[in-house]
Design a protein around this motif. Structure first.
Motif, PDB file in Angstrom:
ATOM      1  N   SER A  15       0.827  -1.219   0.000  1.00  0.00           N
ATOM      2  CA  SER A  15       0.000   0.000   0.000  1.00  0.00           C
ATOM      3  C   SER A  15       0.857   1.263   0.000  1.00  0.00           C
ATOM      4  O   SER A  15       0.680   2.133   0.869  1.00  0.00           O
ATOM      5  N   THR A  16       1.764   1.339  -0.904  1.00  0.00           N
ATOM      6  CA  THR A  16       2.664   2.502  -0.923  1.00  0.00           C
ATOM      7  C   THR A  16       1.896   3.778  -1.235  1.00  0.00           C
ATOM      8  O   THR A  16       0.921   3.777  -1.992  1.00  0.00           O
ATOM      9  N   LYS A  17       2.358   4.851  -0.641  1.00  0.00           N
ATOM     10  CA  LYS A  17       1.830   6.171  -1.012  1.00  0.00           C
ATOM     11  C   LYS A  17       2.980   7.178  -0.875  1.00  0.00           C
ATOM     12  O   LYS A  17       3.741   7.140   0.090  1.00  0.00           O
ATOM     13  N   TYR A  18       3.070   7.981  -1.876  1.00  0.00           N
ATOM     14  CA  TYR A  18       4.160   8.966  -1.896  1.00  0.00           C
ATOM     15  C   TYR A  18       3.616  10.335  -2.241  1.00  0.00           C
ATOM     16  O   TYR A  18       2.606  10.462  -2.943  1.00  0.00           O
ATOM     17  N   HIS A  19       4.305  11.339  -1.774  1.00  0.00           N
ATOM     18  CA  HIS A  19       3.946  12.702  -2.166  1.00  0.00           C
ATOM     19  C   HIS A  19       4.325  12.909  -3.625  1.00  0.00           C
ATOM     20  O   HIS A  19       5.268  12.296  -4.132  1.00  0.00           O
ATOM     21  N   GLU A  20       3.603  13.772  -4.277  1.00  0.00           N
ATOM     22  CA  GLU A  20       3.855  14.063  -5.683  1.00  0.00           C
ATOM     23  C   GLU A  20       5.316  14.488  -5.881  1.00  0.00           C
ATOM     24  O   GLU A  20       5.859  15.252  -5.084  1.00  0.00           O
ATOM     25  N   GLY A  21       5.913  13.958  -6.917  1.00  0.00           N
ATOM     26  CA  GLY A  21       7.282  14.359  -7.233  1.00  0.00           C
ATOM     27  C   GLY A  21       8.320  13.734  -6.323  1.00  0.00           C
ATOM     28  O   GLY A  21       9.452  14.203  -6.254  1.00  0.00           O
ATOM     29  N   ASN A  22       7.945  12.654  -5.618  1.00  0.00           N
ATOM     30  CA  ASN A  22       8.928  12.040  -4.716  1.00  0.00           C
ATOM     31  C   ASN A  22      10.128  11.530  -5.508  1.00  0.00           C
ATOM     32  O   ASN A  22      10.006  11.098  -6.643  1.00  0.00           O
ATOM     33  N   ASN A  23      11.275  11.640  -4.897  1.00  0.00           N
ATOM     34  CA  ASN A  23      12.505  11.236  -5.586  1.00  0.00           C
ATOM     35  C   ASN A  23      13.451  10.660  -4.539  1.00  0.00           C
ATOM     36  O   ASN A  23      14.517  11.215  -4.277  1.00  0.00           O
ATOM     37  N   HIS A  24      13.031   9.539  -3.946  1.00  0.00           N
ATOM     38  CA  HIS A  24      13.741   9.066  -2.766  1.00  0.00           C
ATOM     39  C   HIS A  24      14.882   8.103  -3.055  1.00  0.00           C
ATOM     40  O   HIS A  24      15.504   7.598  -2.123  1.00  0.00           O
TER      41      HIS A  24
END
Ligand code: SF4
Ligand code: SF4
Length: 107
Positions: A15-24
């Motif tokens: 159930s991944t969720k990331y903020h827009e534009g994530n670049n981790h």
């Protein structure tokens, strides 16, 4: 009892969720990836980060006839396998932040 999950299952349960534009995930040198892909494909093998990623984040993009490393970061489950298998030490997976990333409780 043997229990195993497909890659698609792993991504679903994470159930991944990331903020827009994530670049981790940092890729330090794109040219290093081009050379790596060429070497492995010349040996008839899949590039390690593509072959071993848990969630099919890594891919090969053909840009201007050059085979380059690309990533679909929204699927990442933060296992860090890609960092360990990269023979060129060319990746760094940064920690999750601001509540982003996989749902570790559900994994
Ligand atoms: S294994 Fe490492 S050097 Fe090779 S393409 Fe992937 S990130 Fe680039
Ligand atoms: S940390 Fe790397 S190997 Fe693991 S899911 Fe993310 S991109 Fe794939």
């Amino acid at each position: 009892m043997r229990l195993s999950y497909s890659r698609a299952d792993a991504v679903f349960y994470a159930s991944t969720k990331y903020h827009e534009g994530n670049n981790h995930i940092d890729e330090f040198n794109a040219d290093t990836c081009v050379a790596c892909i060429k070497t492995y494909e010349g040996l008839g093998k899949t590039t390690p980060c593509v072959a071993d990623c848990t969630a099919e984040v890594h891919r090969i993009d053909v840009i201007d006839d050059v085979r380059r490393h690309g990533m679909s970061l929204e699927n990442c489950v933060h296992c860090r396998t890609c960092e360990y298998v990269c023979p060129q030490v060319n990746l760094k997976v940064r920690p999750t932040a601001q509540g982003s990333g996989p749902d570790f409780m559900g994994l």
